[in-house]
Design a protein around this motif. Structure first.
Motif, PDB file in Angstrom:
ATOM      1  N   VAL A  86     -14.224  21.611 -49.874  1.00 16.43           N
ATOM      2  CA  VAL A  86     -14.513  21.067 -48.698  1.00 16.43           C
ATOM      3  C   VAL A  86     -13.690  22.367 -47.624  1.00 16.43           C
ATOM      4  N   SER A  87     -12.610  22.959 -48.389  1.00 21.30           N
ATOM      5  CA  SER A  87     -11.895  23.754 -47.598  1.00 21.30           C
ATOM      6  C   SER A  87     -12.707  24.906 -46.676  1.00 21.30           C
ATOM      7  N   PHE A  88     -14.057  25.020 -47.294  1.00 22.49           N
ATOM      8  CA  PHE A  88     -14.844  26.260 -46.893  1.00 22.49           C
ATOM      9  C   PHE A  88     -15.529  25.670 -45.541  1.00 22.49           C
ATOM     10  N   ARG A  89     -15.276  24.270 -45.177  1.00 21.08           N
ATOM     11  CA  ARG A  89     -16.117  23.657 -43.914  1.00 21.08           C
ATOM     12  C   ARG A  89     -16.040  24.602 -42.735  1.00 21.08           C
ATOM     13  N   SER A  90     -14.743  24.837 -42.504  1.00 17.04           N
ATOM     14  CA  SER A  90     -14.573  25.724 -41.245  1.00 17.04           C
ATOM     15  C   SER A  90     -14.266  26.972 -41.435  1.00 17.04           C
ATOM     16  N   HIS A  91     -14.559  27.498 -42.409  1.00 18.30           N
ATOM     17  CA  HIS A  91     -14.472  28.809 -42.798  1.00 18.30           C
ATOM     18  C   HIS A  91     -15.752  30.071 -42.696  1.00 18.30           C
ATOM     19  N   GLY A  92     -15.562  30.861 -41.856  1.00 15.94           N
ATOM     20  CA  GLY A  92     -16.585  31.937 -41.820  1.00 15.94           C
ATOM     21  C   GLY A  92     -16.788  32.829 -42.907  1.00 15.94           C
ATOM     22  N   ASP A  93     -18.070  32.803 -43.422  1.00 12.26           N
ATOM     23  CA  ASP A  93     -18.120  33.817 -44.420  1.00 12.26           C
ATOM     24  C   ASP A  93     -19.679  33.877 -44.879  1.00 12.26           C
ATOM     25  N   PHE A  94     -20.127  35.210 -45.245  1.00 14.19           N
ATOM     26  CA  PHE A  94     -21.599  35.166 -45.592  1.00 14.19           C
ATOM     27  C   PHE A  94     -22.002  34.516 -46.913  1.00 14.19           C
ATOM     28  N   HIS A  95     -23.010  34.198 -47.209  1.00 14.37           N
ATOM     29  CA  HIS A  95     -23.411  33.330 -48.386  1.00 14.37           C
ATOM     30  C   HIS A  95     -22.969  34.109 -49.545  1.00 14.37           C
ATOM     31  N   GLU A  96     -23.139  35.189 -49.738  1.00 18.65           N
ATOM     32  CA  GLU A  96     -22.809  36.058 -50.992  1.00 18.65           C
ATOM     33  C   GLU A  96     -21.469  36.062 -51.062  1.00 18.65           C
ATOM     34  N   ASP A  97     -20.775  36.018 -49.990  1.00 16.07           N
ATOM     35  CA  ASP A  97     -19.340  36.312 -50.076  1.00 16.07           C
ATOM     36  C   ASP A  97     -18.529  34.843 -50.620  1.00 16.07           C
ATOM     37  N   VAL A  98     -19.066  33.812 -50.208  1.00 14.29           N
ATOM     38  CA  VAL A  98     -18.772  32.530 -50.675  1.00 14.29           C
ATOM     39  C   VAL A  98     -19.001  32.239 -51.972  1.00 14.29           C
ATOM     40  N   VAL A  99     -20.057  32.537 -52.639  1.00 13.88           N
ATOM     41  CA  VAL A  99     -20.272  32.622 -54.022  1.00 13.88           C
ATOM     42  C   VAL A  99     -19.226  33.460 -54.577  1.00 13.88           C
ATOM     43  N   ASN A 100     -19.195  34.704 -54.256  1.00  8.09           N
ATOM     44  CA  ASN A 100     -18.090  35.616 -55.008  1.00  8.09           C
ATOM     45  C   ASN A 100     -16.606  35.120 -54.818  1.00  8.09           C
ATOM     46  N   VAL A 101     -16.248  34.715 -53.912  1.00  5.99           N
ATOM     47  CA  VAL A 101     -14.894  34.135 -53.614  1.00  5.99           C
ATOM     48  C   VAL A 101     -14.656  33.050 -54.566  1.00  5.99           C
ATOM     49  N   ILE A 102     -15.601  32.115 -54.593  1.00  8.31           N
ATOM     50  CA  ILE A 102     -15.414  30.915 -55.486  1.00  8.31           C
ATOM     51  C   ILE A 102     -15.279  31.563 -56.965  1.00  8.31           C
ATOM     52  N   LEU A 103     -16.167  32.291 -57.386  1.00  6.42           N
ATOM     53  CA  LEU A 103     -15.950  32.866 -58.554  1.00  6.42           C
ATOM     54  C   LEU A 103     -14.647  33.532 -58.991  1.00  6.42           C
ATOM     55  N   LYS A 104     -14.392  34.375 -57.885  1.00  2.02           N
ATOM     56  CA  LYS A 104     -13.068  35.122 -58.242  1.00  2.02           C
ATOM     57  C   LYS A 104     -11.869  33.988 -58.368  1.00  2.02           C
ATOM     58  N   ASP A 105     -11.869  33.234 -57.313  1.00  3.21           N
ATOM     59  CA  ASP A 105     -10.841  31.893 -57.392  1.00  3.21           C
ATOM     60  C   ASP A 105     -10.697  31.275 -58.724  1.00  3.21           C
ATOM     61  N   LEU A 106     -11.909  30.922 -59.197  1.00  4.18           N
ATOM     62  CA  LEU A 106     -11.777  30.306 -60.398  1.00  4.18           C
ATOM     63  C   LEU A 106     -11.614  31.005 -61.645  1.00  4.18           C
ATOM     64  N   VAL A 107     -11.990  32.164 -61.648  1.00  6.21           N
ATOM     65  CA  VAL A 107     -11.573  33.239 -62.802  1.00  6.21           C
ATOM     66  C   VAL A 107      -9.934  33.374 -62.938  1.00  6.21           C
ATOM     67  N   ARG A 108      -9.479  33.698 -61.697  1.00  5.01           N
ATOM     68  CA  ARG A 108      -8.055  33.641 -61.458  1.00  5.01           C
ATOM     69  C   ARG A 108      -7.179  32.469 -61.847  1.00  5.01           C
ATOM     70  N   LEU A 109      -7.707  31.489 -61.560  1.00  3.07           N
ATOM     71  CA  LEU A 109      -7.297  30.027 -61.928  1.00  3.07           C
ATOM     72  C   LEU A 109      -7.007  29.719 -63.258  1.00  3.07           C
ATOM     73  N   MET A 110      -8.166  29.868 -63.842  1.00  2.00           N
ATOM     74  CA  MET A 110      -8.615  29.287 -65.331  1.00  2.00           C
ATOM     75  C   MET A 110      -8.730  30.120 -66.329  1.00  2.00           C
ATOM     76  N   ASP A 111      -9.079  31.451 -66.094  1.00  3.52           N
ATOM     77  CA  ASP A 111      -9.040  32.699 -67.073  1.00  3.52           C
ATOM     78  C   ASP A 111     -10.435  31.945 -68.285  1.00  3.52           C
ATOM     79  N   PRO A 112     -11.433  31.591 -67.597  1.00  7.78           N
ATOM     80  CA  PRO A 112     -12.602  31.079 -68.436  1.00  7.78           C
ATOM     81  C   PRO A 112     -13.197  32.101 -69.455  1.00  7.78           C
TER      82      PRO A 112
END
Length: 164
Positions: A86-112
């Motif tokens: 939900v925190s992306f709702r007012s965030h400006g980013d290109f589609h490709e950036d959004v997907v890569n930011v989510i991926l990086k954040d979750l890798v950093r968070l969980m180390d899956p």
């Protein structure tokens, strides 16, 4: 009911009054201990109401975000993930950036062991954009899984596009 020590530190789960952030807020993400560390299994999240803003026009972009991962020690808590998305709702980013930011954040968070994020964005201006990114832990079979899924992405193993 006593809190399980494995879930200590979860601040949002069960809390009724939660503050929603409408600009990118990775700090809201929380994890808990995977109780099945000796087993490989998939966890999949589908967020059909994802919204972000075009960084140029400010117009809203709508998507379904699919997150699939093979956990190791830590797992993302679903309520915190919802609030994070939900925190992306007012965030400006290109589609490709959004997907890569989510991926990086979750890798950093969980180390899956393995994770992939796919954004299936609704068309705007007559075109849709569906970025996909993945990660497999280096030096393991999950690195090979990442390479294999990358080469075969969008051929036949994933869900059909059903949000448009």
């Amino acid at each position: 009911m006593p809190r399980d020590k494995k879930n200590e530190g979860l601040r949002l789960l069960g809390k009724k009054q939660v503050q929603y952030h409408y600009d990118y807020c990775p700090e809201i993400l929380e994890t808990f201990e995977n109780r099945h560390k000796g087993r490989d299994y998939w966890v999949k999240f589908n967020c059909p109401e994802f919204t972000a803003l075009c960084p140029i026009t400010g117009q809203p972009d709508y998507a379904t975000i699919y997150i699939s991962y093979v956990p190791d020690v830590r797992m993302v808590e679903s309520k915190s993930l919802k609030l994070y998305l939900v925190s992306f709702r007012s965030h400006g980013d290109f589609h490709e950036d959004v997907v890569n930011v989510i991926l990086k954040d979750l890798v950093r968070l969980m180390d899956p062991k393995y994770i992939e994020v796919w954004g299936k964005f609704l068309p705007r201006g007559g075109i849709s954009i569906d970025p996909w990114a993945n990660y497999g832990r280096q030096g393991t079979k999950y690195e090979e899984l990442a390479a294999h899924r990358f080469m075969e992405h969008d051929l036949y193993f994933m869900d059909k596009v059903d949000n448009r």
